[in-house]
Scaffold this motif. Structure first.
Motif, PDB file in Angstrom:
ATOM      1  N   TYR A   1       0.723  -1.203  -0.045  1.00 24.76           N
ATOM      2  CA  TYR A   1      -0.282   0.074   0.030  1.00 24.76           C
ATOM      3  C   TYR A   1       0.924   1.028  -0.018  1.00 24.76           C
ATOM      4  CZ  TYR A   1      -4.543  -2.198   0.647  1.00 24.76           C
ATOM      5  OH  TYR A   1      -5.773  -2.796   0.446  1.00 24.76           O
ATOM      6  N   THR A   2       1.974   1.252   0.845  1.00 24.85           N
ATOM      7  CA  THR A   2       2.835   2.396   0.919  1.00 24.85           C
ATOM      8  C   THR A   2       3.487   2.581  -0.276  1.00 24.85           C
ATOM      9  OG1 THR A   2       3.341   2.014   3.187  1.00 24.85           O
ATOM     10  CG2 THR A   2       4.963   3.473   2.033  1.00 24.85           C
ATOM     11  N   GLU A   3       3.853   1.647  -1.207  1.00 20.15           N
ATOM     12  CA  GLU A   3       4.473   1.880  -2.779  1.00 20.15           C
ATOM     13  C   GLU A   3       3.221   2.251  -3.490  1.00 20.15           C
ATOM     14  OE1 GLU A   3       7.884  -1.624  -3.049  1.00 20.15           O
ATOM     15  OE2 GLU A   3       5.880  -2.246  -3.318  1.00 20.15           O
ATOM     16  N   GLU A   4       2.202   1.913  -3.319  1.00 22.45           N
ATOM     17  CA  GLU A   4       1.301   2.448  -4.252  1.00 22.45           C
ATOM     18  C   GLU A   4       0.983   3.862  -3.901  1.00 22.45           C
ATOM     19  OE1 GLU A   4      -1.047   1.863  -7.843  1.00 22.45           O
ATOM     20  OE2 GLU A   4       0.286   0.407  -6.717  1.00 22.45           O
ATOM     21  N   VAL A   5       0.686   4.268  -2.851  1.00 21.74           N
ATOM     22  CA  VAL A   5       0.757   5.652  -2.350  1.00 21.74           C
ATOM     23  C   VAL A   5       1.738   6.697  -2.791  1.00 21.74           C
ATOM     24  CG1 VAL A   5       0.604   7.309  -0.525  1.00 21.74           C
ATOM     25  CG2 VAL A   5      -1.045   5.219  -0.412  1.00 21.74           C
ATOM     26  N   MET A   6       3.092   5.977  -2.767  1.00 21.60           N
ATOM     27  CA  MET A   6       4.272   6.710  -3.149  1.00 21.60           C
ATOM     28  C   MET A   6       4.092   6.962  -4.923  1.00 21.60           C
ATOM     29  SD  MET A   6       7.140   7.632  -2.374  1.00 21.60           S
ATOM     30  CE  MET A   6       9.148   7.653  -3.015  1.00 21.60           C
ATOM     31  N   LEU A   7       3.539   5.916  -5.657  1.00 21.71           N
ATOM     32  CA  LEU A   7       3.447   5.858  -6.967  1.00 21.71           C
ATOM     33  C   LEU A   7       2.524   7.039  -7.604  1.00 21.71           C
ATOM     34  CD1 LEU A   7       4.089   4.792  -9.870  1.00 21.71           C
ATOM     35  CD2 LEU A   7       1.946   3.543  -9.505  1.00 21.71           C
ATOM     36  N   HIS A   8       1.378   7.018  -6.772  1.00 24.45           N
ATOM     37  CA  HIS A   8       0.288   8.144  -7.149  1.00 24.45           C
ATOM     38  C   HIS A   8       0.838   9.582  -6.667  1.00 24.45           C
ATOM     39  CE1 HIS A   8      -2.642   5.650  -8.912  1.00 24.45           C
ATOM     40  NE2 HIS A   8      -2.376   4.743  -7.883  1.00 24.45           N
ATOM     41  N   THR A   9       1.466   9.507  -5.589  1.00 23.22           N
ATOM     42  CA  THR A   9       2.053  10.899  -5.051  1.00 23.22           C
ATOM     43  C   THR A   9       3.117  11.340  -5.996  1.00 23.22           C
ATOM     44  OG1 THR A   9       1.659  10.115  -2.726  1.00 23.22           O
ATOM     45  CG2 THR A   9       3.122  11.822  -3.017  1.00 23.22           C
ATOM     46  N   LEU A  10       4.061  10.675  -6.544  1.00 23.29           N
ATOM     47  CA  LEU A  10       4.948  10.966  -7.587  1.00 23.29           C
ATOM     48  C   LEU A  10       4.314  11.332  -8.792  1.00 23.29           C
ATOM     49  CD1 LEU A  10       7.561   8.259  -6.800  1.00 23.29           C
ATOM     50  CD2 LEU A  10       7.800  10.599  -6.382  1.00 23.29           C
ATOM     51  N   VAL A  11       3.365  10.593  -9.308  1.00 24.94           N
ATOM     52  CA  VAL A  11       2.623  11.133 -10.621  1.00 24.94           C
ATOM     53  C   VAL A  11       2.026  12.688 -10.321  1.00 24.94           C
ATOM     54  CG1 VAL A  11       0.827  10.587 -12.409  1.00 24.94           C
ATOM     55  CG2 VAL A  11       2.632   8.845 -11.443  1.00 24.94           C
ATOM     56  N   ALA A  12       1.424  12.553  -9.367  1.00 24.98           N
ATOM     57  CA  ALA A  12       0.689  13.866  -9.017  1.00 24.98           C
ATOM     58  C   ALA A  12       1.830  15.000  -9.033  1.00 24.98           C
ATOM     59  CB  ALA A  12      -0.257  13.767  -7.602  1.00 24.98           C
ATOM     60  N   GLN A  13       2.802  14.752  -8.264  1.00 25.94           N
ATOM     61  CA  GLN A  13       3.789  15.881  -8.240  1.00 25.94           C
ATOM     62  C   GLN A  13       4.196  16.303  -9.581  1.00 25.94           C
ATOM     63  OE1 GLN A  13       6.325  14.125  -5.053  1.00 25.94           O
ATOM     64  NE2 GLN A  13       5.908  15.914  -3.876  1.00 25.94           N
ATOM     65  N   ARG A  14       4.676  14.861 -10.308  1.00 27.14           N
ATOM     66  CA  ARG A  14       5.009  15.177 -11.684  1.00 27.14           C
ATOM     67  C   ARG A  14       3.905  16.206 -12.707  1.00 27.14           C
ATOM     68  NH1 ARG A  14       4.938  10.524 -15.570  1.00 27.14           N
ATOM     69  NH2 ARG A  14       2.926  11.398 -15.710  1.00 27.14           N
ATOM     70  N   GLU A  15       2.859  15.917 -12.393  1.00 31.37           N
ATOM     71  CA  GLU A  15       1.803  16.509 -13.287  1.00 31.37           C
ATOM     72  C   GLU A  15       1.758  18.125 -12.516  1.00 31.37           C
ATOM     73  OE1 GLU A  15       0.263  15.619 -15.943  1.00 31.37           O
ATOM     74  OE2 GLU A  15       1.656  13.713 -15.589  1.00 31.37           O
ATOM     75  N   PHE A  16       1.836  18.151 -11.574  1.00 32.61           N
ATOM     76  CA  PHE A  16       1.767  19.635 -11.035  1.00 32.61           C
ATOM     77  C   PHE A  16       2.812  20.470 -11.444  1.00 32.61           C
ATOM     78  CE2 PHE A  16       2.507  22.950  -7.795  1.00 32.61           C
ATOM     79  CZ  PHE A  16       1.312  23.583  -7.818  1.00 32.61           C
ATOM     80  N   GLY A  17       4.262  19.843 -11.784  1.00 34.74           N
ATOM     81  CA  GLY A  17       5.070  20.379 -12.090  1.00 34.74           C
ATOM     82  C   GLY A  17       5.055  20.966 -13.607  1.00 34.74           C
ATOM     83  N   ARG A  18       4.505  19.935 -14.261  1.00 37.06           N
ATOM     84  CA  ARG A  18       4.122  20.342 -15.634  1.00 37.06           C
ATOM     85  C   ARG A  18       3.048  21.547 -15.820  1.00 37.06           C
ATOM     86  NH1 ARG A  18       1.664  15.398 -18.697  1.00 37.06           N
ATOM     87  NH2 ARG A  18       1.862  16.849 -20.597  1.00 37.06           N
ATOM     88  N   LEU A  19       1.909  21.498 -14.960  1.00 41.37           N
ATOM     89  CA  LEU A  19       1.151  22.335 -14.734  1.00 41.37           C
ATOM     90  C   LEU A  19       1.709  23.758 -14.655  1.00 41.37           C
ATOM     91  CD1 LEU A  19      -2.007  23.388 -14.701  1.00 41.37           C
ATOM     92  CD2 LEU A  19      -1.785  22.957 -12.234  1.00 41.37           C
ATOM     93  N   MET A  20       2.582  23.912 -13.676  1.00 39.48           N
ATOM     94  CA  MET A  20       3.105  25.116 -13.547  1.00 39.48           C
ATOM     95  C   MET A  20       4.074  25.641 -14.683  1.00 39.48           C
ATOM     96  SD  MET A  20       1.878  25.794 -10.589  1.00 39.48           S
ATOM     97  CE  MET A  20       2.743  27.147 -10.154  1.00 39.48           C
ATOM     98  N   GLU A  21       4.693  24.575 -15.357  1.00 42.38           N
ATOM     99  CA  GLU A  21       5.602  25.166 -16.487  1.00 42.38           C
ATOM    100  C   GLU A  21       4.547  25.628 -17.874  1.00 42.38           C
ATOM    101  OE1 GLU A  21       7.420  21.433 -17.930  1.00 42.38           O
ATOM    102  OE2 GLU A  21       8.666  21.358 -15.986  1.00 42.38           O
ATOM    103  N   LEU A  22       3.248  25.286 -17.633  1.00 41.16           N
ATOM    104  CA  LEU A  22       2.326  25.745 -18.610  1.00 41.16           C
ATOM    105  C   LEU A  22       1.787  27.315 -18.413  1.00 41.16           C
ATOM    106  CD1 LEU A  22       0.331  22.589 -19.197  1.00 41.16           C
ATOM    107  CD2 LEU A  22       1.810  23.595 -21.006  1.00 41.16           C
ATOM    108  N   LEU A  23       1.450  27.249 -17.070  1.00 38.71           N
ATOM    109  CA  LEU A  23       0.988  28.479 -16.312  1.00 38.71           C
ATOM    110  C   LEU A  23       1.967  29.679 -16.710  1.00 38.71           C
ATOM    111  CD1 LEU A  23      -0.897  27.362 -13.150  1.00 38.71           C
ATOM    112  CD2 LEU A  23      -1.876  27.781 -15.464  1.00 38.71           C
TER     113      LEU A  23
END
Length: 190
Positions: free
Chosen positions: A9-31
């Motif tokens: 479960y911890t690994e799965e939470v980590m995976l979704h956390t990392l993807v969310a952070q990556r997407e947020f970084g992309r969002l900030m670049e676009l903005l």
């Protein structure tokens, strides 16, 4: 929950956390670019960010009242130091995307003049568009950074900064747990 299950479960939470952070970084670049921030790519990236934030939220605060899910949420919150009052509890933004069809149906019941899908510099710019005349499909306000949607009761605002801070704390906690609590060996990506 066994140590092996808790680790998975911890690994799965980590995976979704990392993807969310990556997407947020992309969002900030676009903005950053005034032209890019008004393109559809912003909504694709924002939706991906919120979908993964939603997945993380579901692990800790399950929507179901199933006893196993409730216990899993409690155990994971304790294991990864997630507070009951965490920003991850809120599901308004995620639900705005997941239930867009229902919101669009509600627009058919109103006499709204138009539909907003835009990035605004601040709330004052959004207020120019009267809630009585304009439905919100998707709106992002830059200062402070928040997602705006519309429910039956009116416009809803979700600040993104608290979610981003919690994701970072969670990522660090998951990384520590994964490095120190691995109860088994298996073949898989690292």
């Amino acid at each position: 929950m066994s140590p092996e299950q808790l680790h998975v479960y911890t690994e799965e939470v980590m995976l979704h956390t990392l993807v969310a952070q990556r997407e947020f970084g992309r969002l900030m670049e676009l903005l950053v670019d005034p032209e890019e921030r008004q393109r559809r790519e912003v909504w694709i990236v924002l939706q991906a960010f919120l979908a993964h934030v939603g997945m993380v939220s579901k692990f800790f605060f399950p929507a179901t009242r199933d006893p196993l899910s409730v216990q899993r949420g409690k155990t994971l919150r304790e294991h990864l130091n997630v507070a009951e009052g965490a920003a991850l509890v809120g599901r308004t933004a995620r639900n705005a995307f997941e239930h867009l069809d229902e919101r669009m149906d509600n627009w058919l019941r109103t006499d709204k003049a138009g539909i907003l899908e835009s990035v605004f510099p601040d709330e004052a710019a959004l207020r120019y568009f009267s809630a009585e005349r304009w439905a919100i499909r998707r709106v992002l306000i830059l200062e402070p950074l928040q997602f705006v949607s519309e429910e039956r009761g009116g416009r809803t605002f979700t600040l993104l900064a608290p979610l981003v801070r919690e994701l970072e704390q969670l990522r660090r906690c998951c990384a520590t747990r994964i490095a120190s609590d691995d109860p088994h060996h298996y073949v898989g990506p690292r």
